[in-house]
Scaffold this motif. Structure first.
Motif, PDB file in Angstrom:
ATOM      1  N   GLY A  78      34.024 -10.466 -13.513  1.00 29.68           N
ATOM      2  CA  GLY A  78      33.521 -10.837 -12.193  1.00 29.68           C
ATOM      3  C   GLY A  78      34.562 -10.848 -11.084  1.00 29.68           C
ATOM      4  O   GLY A  78      34.331 -10.288 -10.005  1.00 29.68           O
ATOM      5  N   PRO A  79      35.736 -11.459 -11.333  1.00 27.33           N
ATOM      6  CA  PRO A  79      36.731 -11.529 -10.260  1.00 27.33           C
ATOM      7  C   PRO A  79      37.207 -10.168  -9.746  1.00 27.33           C
ATOM      8  O   PRO A  79      37.616 -10.047  -8.598  1.00 27.33           O
ATOM      9  CB  PRO A  79      37.886 -12.309 -10.903  1.00 27.33           C
ATOM     10  N   SER A  80      37.139  -9.150 -10.574  1.00 24.23           N
ATOM     11  CA  SER A  80      37.604  -7.834 -10.137  1.00 24.23           C
ATOM     12  C   SER A  80      36.450  -6.884  -9.793  1.00 24.23           C
ATOM     13  O   SER A  80      36.665  -5.702  -9.566  1.00 24.23           O
ATOM     14  CB  SER A  80      38.487  -7.201 -11.213  1.00 24.23           C
ATOM     15  N   THR A  81      35.217  -7.416  -9.747  1.00 20.48           N
ATOM     16  CA  THR A  81      34.039  -6.588  -9.487  1.00 20.48           C
ATOM     17  C   THR A  81      33.509  -6.836  -8.085  1.00 20.48           C
ATOM     18  O   THR A  81      33.039  -7.933  -7.781  1.00 20.48           O
ATOM     19  CB  THR A  81      32.931  -6.870 -10.517  1.00 20.48           C
ATOM     20  N   LYS A  82      33.590  -5.822  -7.259  1.00 24.95           N
ATOM     21  CA  LYS A  82      33.122  -5.930  -5.874  1.00 24.95           C
ATOM     22  C   LYS A  82      31.610  -6.163  -5.844  1.00 24.95           C
ATOM     23  O   LYS A  82      30.848  -5.411  -6.443  1.00 24.95           O
ATOM     24  CB  LYS A  82      33.469  -4.636  -5.130  1.00 24.95           C
ATOM     25  N   GLY A  83      31.193  -7.244  -5.184  1.00 25.78           N
ATOM     26  CA  GLY A  83      29.773  -7.531  -5.014  1.00 25.78           C
ATOM     27  C   GLY A  83      29.074  -8.108  -6.242  1.00 25.78           C
ATOM     28  O   GLY A  83      27.856  -8.040  -6.337  1.00 25.78           O
ATOM     29  N   ILE A  84      29.842  -8.707  -7.159  1.00 25.88           N
ATOM     30  CA  ILE A  84      29.226  -9.296  -8.348  1.00 25.88           C
ATOM     31  C   ILE A  84      28.206 -10.352  -7.916  1.00 25.88           C
ATOM     32  O   ILE A  84      28.442 -11.081  -6.972  1.00 25.88           O
ATOM     33  CB  ILE A  84      30.294  -9.881  -9.305  1.00 25.88           C
ATOM     34  N   PHE A  85      27.090 -10.424  -8.543  1.00 24.95           N
ATOM     35  CA  PHE A  85      25.930 -11.275  -8.247  1.00 24.95           C
ATOM     36  C   PHE A  85      25.131 -10.788  -7.040  1.00 24.95           C
ATOM     37  O   PHE A  85      24.016 -11.195  -6.835  1.00 24.95           O
ATOM     38  CB  PHE A  85      26.288 -12.757  -8.056  1.00 24.95           C
ATOM     39  N   ARG A  86      25.712  -9.912  -6.222  1.00 19.06           N
ATOM     40  CA  ARG A  86      24.974  -9.384  -5.073  1.00 19.06           C
ATOM     41  C   ARG A  86      24.236  -8.104  -5.452  1.00 19.06           C
ATOM     42  O   ARG A  86      23.069  -7.939  -5.150  1.00 19.06           O
ATOM     43  CB  ARG A  86      25.917  -9.109  -3.899  1.00 19.06           C
ATOM     44  N   ARG A  87      24.950  -7.217  -6.112  1.00 25.55           N
ATOM     45  CA  ARG A  87      24.340  -5.948  -6.536  1.00 25.55           C
ATOM     46  C   ARG A  87      23.593  -6.164  -7.846  1.00 25.55           C
ATOM     47  O   ARG A  87      24.032  -6.921  -8.696  1.00 25.55           O
ATOM     48  CB  ARG A  87      25.421  -4.893  -6.725  1.00 25.55           C
ATOM     49  N   SER A  88      22.480  -5.470  -8.008  1.00 22.20           N
ATOM     50  CA  SER A  88      21.771  -5.577  -9.283  1.00 22.20           C
ATOM     51  C   SER A  88      21.983  -4.292 -10.068  1.00 22.20           C
ATOM     52  O   SER A  88      22.210  -3.233  -9.502  1.00 22.20           O
ATOM     53  CB  SER A  88      20.284  -5.839  -9.054  1.00 22.20           C
ATOM     54  N   GLY A  89      21.916  -4.422 -11.366  1.00 19.48           N
ATOM     55  CA  GLY A  89      22.085  -3.256 -12.224  1.00 19.48           C
ATOM     56  C   GLY A  89      20.769  -2.512 -12.390  1.00 19.48           C
ATOM     57  O   GLY A  89      19.780  -2.802 -11.715  1.00 19.48           O
ATOM     58  N   SER A  90      20.758  -1.579 -13.283  1.00 19.95           N
ATOM     59  CA  SER A  90      19.573  -0.770 -13.575  1.00 19.95           C
ATOM     60  C   SER A  90      18.410  -1.667 -14.018  1.00 19.95           C
ATOM     61  O   SER A  90      18.541  -2.459 -14.955  1.00 19.95           O
ATOM     62  CB  SER A  90      19.905   0.222 -14.695  1.00 19.95           C
TER      63      SER A  90
ATOM     64  N   GLU B 135      35.564 -16.557  -6.813  1.00 10.83           N
ATOM     65  CA  GLU B 135      35.888 -16.906  -5.418  1.00 10.83           C
ATOM     66  C   GLU B 135      37.398 -16.839  -5.161  1.00 10.83           C
ATOM     67  O   GLU B 135      37.832 -16.450  -4.080  1.00 10.83           O
ATOM     68  CB  GLU B 135      35.339 -18.308  -5.112  1.00 10.83           C
ATOM     69  N   MET B 136      38.195 -17.168  -6.160  1.00  6.50           N
ATOM     70  CA  MET B 136      39.659 -17.134  -5.995  1.00  6.50           C
ATOM     71  C   MET B 136      40.157 -15.713  -5.736  1.00  6.50           C
ATOM     72  O   MET B 136      41.246 -15.524  -5.198  1.00  6.50           O
ATOM     73  CB  MET B 136      40.372 -17.714  -7.234  1.00  6.50           C
ATOM     74  N   ARG B 137      39.385 -14.715  -6.113  1.00 10.83           N
ATOM     75  CA  ARG B 137      39.772 -13.319  -5.888  1.00 10.83           C
ATOM     76  C   ARG B 137      38.825 -12.644  -4.889  1.00 10.83           C
ATOM     77  O   ARG B 137      38.563 -11.446  -4.965  1.00 10.83           O
ATOM     78  CB  ARG B 137      39.783 -12.555  -7.215  1.00 10.83           C
ATOM     79  N   SER B 138      38.321 -13.415  -3.946  1.00 14.60           N
ATOM     80  CA  SER B 138      37.317 -12.922  -2.995  1.00 14.60           C
ATOM     81  C   SER B 138      37.841 -11.788  -2.106  1.00 14.60           C
ATOM     82  O   SER B 138      37.051 -10.959  -1.657  1.00 14.60           O
ATOM     83  CB  SER B 138      36.768 -14.054  -2.128  1.00 14.60           C
ATOM     84  N   GLU B 139      39.146 -11.723  -1.886  1.00 14.12           N
ATOM     85  CA  GLU B 139      39.682 -10.604  -1.089  1.00 14.12           C
ATOM     86  C   GLU B 139      39.438  -9.279  -1.809  1.00 14.12           C
ATOM     87  O   GLU B 139      39.183  -8.263  -1.181  1.00 14.12           O
ATOM     88  CB  GLU B 139      41.170 -10.795  -0.812  1.00 14.12           C
ATOM     89  N   GLU B 140      39.487  -9.329  -3.128  1.00 14.87           N
ATOM     90  CA  GLU B 140      39.281  -8.130  -3.943  1.00 14.87           C
ATOM     91  C   GLU B 140      37.795  -7.827  -4.153  1.00 14.87           C
ATOM     92  O   GLU B 140      37.367  -6.684  -4.063  1.00 14.87           O
ATOM     93  CB  GLU B 140      39.958  -8.328  -5.301  1.00 14.87           C
ATOM     94  N   ASN B 141      36.998  -8.870  -4.432  1.00  9.50           N
ATOM     95  CA  ASN B 141      35.599  -8.645  -4.802  1.00  9.50           C
ATOM     96  C   ASN B 141      34.606  -8.905  -3.669  1.00  9.50           C
ATOM     97  O   ASN B 141      33.415  -8.686  -3.840  1.00  9.50           O
ATOM     98  CB  ASN B 141      35.220  -9.484  -6.035  1.00  9.50           C
ATOM     99  N   GLN B 142      35.094  -9.381  -2.542  1.00  9.07           N
ATOM    100  CA  GLN B 142      34.277  -9.665  -1.353  1.00  9.07           C
ATOM    101  C   GLN B 142      33.211 -10.729  -1.598  1.00  9.07           C
ATOM    102  O   GLN B 142      32.219 -10.794  -0.894  1.00  9.07           O
ATOM    103  CB  GLN B 142      33.645  -8.382  -0.799  1.00  9.07           C
ATOM    104  N   MET B 143      33.427 -11.572  -2.606  1.00 12.78           N
ATOM    105  CA  MET B 143      32.474 -12.640  -2.902  1.00 12.78           C
ATOM    106  C   MET B 143      33.124 -13.999  -2.617  1.00 12.78           C
ATOM    107  O   MET B 143      33.708 -14.632  -3.495  1.00 12.78           O
ATOM    108  CB  MET B 143      31.990 -12.540  -4.356  1.00 12.78           C
TER     109      MET B 143
END
Length: 180
Positions: free
Chosen positions: A9-21, A114-122
């Motif tokens: 999650g911390p390294s995934t841009k938009g985690i919880f915002r984008r949905s998968g297939s 949240e601690m890596r929000s600069e990377e993941n925008q979350m």
């Protein structure tokens, strides 16, 4: 799921915002519901995040307890941050033990992201918008306007919980899963 979300999650841009297939989500949900062993490490982290939110939405009475809904909604109207934290801790004490344990892990994950929000925008705000509706809902259905206002209040509460999770749940929340 939480361990995977904590790791990726911390390294995934938009985690919880984008949905998968949607197809993969449906297939995995059916497998999980039937008790079939599933290896989520082979799946998209976005599908895992969607599955986790779905799991939360299917907890009877919600993880924060719809019976305490009015108290949760009004907690941010109280005095300073210290008073808000104390009120939140008193509400948490009223929850079933299993809910409290799960909440600690959830907020450990959200804090790590949240601690890596600069990377993941979350940021805490973005995470709260995405996850709050899965954590608490009113005990009775209401009009769209009332529901919208409710979601705003719960999102603000969840943002506060994320931003203050170490003070609410204790500093060990950052090491529940070990190192990222």
């Amino acid at each position: 799921m939480l361990s995977l979300l904590y790791q990726e999650g911390p390294s995934t841009k938009g985690i919880f915002r984008r949905s998968g297939s949607a197809k993969t989500f449906k297939e995995l949900k059916e497998k999980l519901d039937s008790g079939t062993e599933v290896d989520l490490t082979c799946e998209s982290i976005f599908v895992t995040a969607s599955l986790f939110k779905d799991f939360l939405r299917n907890i009877p009475d919600s993880i924060l307890s719809s019976q305490l809904c009015d108290k949760w909604v009004s907690v941010l109207d109280q005095g300073n941050n210290e008073e808000k934290i104390k009120s939140i801790q008193r509400l948490i004490e009223q929850l079933p033990r299993a809910n409290v344990v799960l909440l600690r892990y959830i907020f450990g994950v959200l804090h790590g992201i949240e601690m890596r929000s600069e990377e993941n925008q979350m940021t805490a705000f973005n995470l709260a918008i995405c996850i709050a509706p899965s954590l608490l809902w009113p005990p009775v259905s209401s009009t769209p306007d009332i529901e919208s206002e409710f979601i705003k209040k719960i999102s603000s509460l969840v943002q506060f919980l994320i931003e203050n999770c170490c003070r609410i749940f204790g500093d060990e929340i950052t090491s529940l899963f070990g190192e990222i």
